[in-house]
Scaffold this active site. Structure first.
Site, mmCIF file in Angstrom:
data_model
loop_
_atom_site.group_PDB
_atom_site.id
_atom_site.type_symbol
_atom_site.label_atom_id
_atom_site.label_comp_id
_atom_site.label_asym_id
_atom_site.label_seq_id
_atom_site.Cartn_x
_atom_site.Cartn_y
_atom_site.Cartn_z
ATOM 1 N N LYS A 12 -2.485 4.842 -7.089
ATOM 2 C CA LYS A 12 -1.566 5.325 -5.908
ATOM 3 C C LYS A 12 -2.217 4.973 -4.581
ATOM 4 O O LYS A 12 -3.242 4.943 -4.496
ATOM 5 C CB LYS A 12 -1.105 6.843 -6.080
ATOM 6 C CG LYS A 12 -0.573 7.070 -7.332
ATOM 7 C CD LYS A 12 0.922 7.030 -7.357
ATOM 8 C CE LYS A 12 1.340 7.829 -8.898
ATOM 9 N NZ LYS A 12 2.822 7.412 -8.770
ATOM 10 N N CYS A 13 -1.233 5.171 -3.549
ATOM 11 C CA CYS A 13 -1.544 4.973 -2.293
ATOM 12 C C CYS A 13 -2.461 5.822 -1.751
ATOM 13 O O CYS A 13 -2.598 6.900 -2.275
ATOM 14 C CB CYS A 13 -0.350 4.952 -1.363
ATOM 15 S SG CYS A 13 -0.685 4.861 0.351
ATOM 16 N N PRO A 14 -3.858 5.054 -1.256
ATOM 17 C CA PRO A 14 -3.850 4.085 -0.491
ATOM 18 C C PRO A 14 -4.808 2.996 -1.513
ATOM 19 O O PRO A 14 -5.232 2.222 -1.009
ATOM 20 C CB PRO A 14 -4.549 4.385 0.649
ATOM 21 C CG PRO A 14 -5.584 5.570 0.362
ATOM 22 C CD PRO A 14 -4.769 6.179 -0.798
#
Length: 118
Positions: A12-14
């Site tokens: 998942k981000c980042p």
């Protein structure tokens, strides 16, 4: 010219953008990096990263299961993007944000350094 594959599925981000940046550093101009992601925000984050580095990127596959980017290392340098291109990127980001479902667990401050701890 070599092609390297980077599997970032499930991250998942980042993390997809950060790991992509790290994987690009040792590449030589002309080398390609194929990146597999499942994070819907990667369609925004990775192209923005590549615009900063001056390399080129193409989304070669985009469906519910995954997103595949093909990045080619060029002689570009970080910070070589001009103000007009930055404006186009912001417009595109706004358009992309309206077209994707964002998990409420994602950090709402993904465009800037995270201050919420999310």
């Amino acid at each position: 010219m070599t092609r390297t594959t980077l599997d970032l599925t499930g991250l998942k981000c980042p993390l997809p953008a950060l790991k992509t940046r790290k994987a690009l550093k040792p590449l030589q101009p002309g080398d390609q990096l194929e990146v597999y992601c499942t994070d819907p925000l990667s369609v925004i984050d990775i192209p923005n990263l590549i615009r900063e580095t001056g390399d080129t990127v193409e989304i070669t596959e985009r469906n519910d299961a995954r997103i595949v980017f093909l990045i080619e290392k060029t002689n570009g340098t970080i910070g070589s993007v001009n103000a007009a291109l930055r404006s186009q990127v912001r417009d595109r980001v706004n358009t992309d944000l309206l077209s994707i479902d964002i998990d409420p667990g994602f950090c709402p401050n993904w465009l800037s350094p995270c201050r919420c701890g999310g």
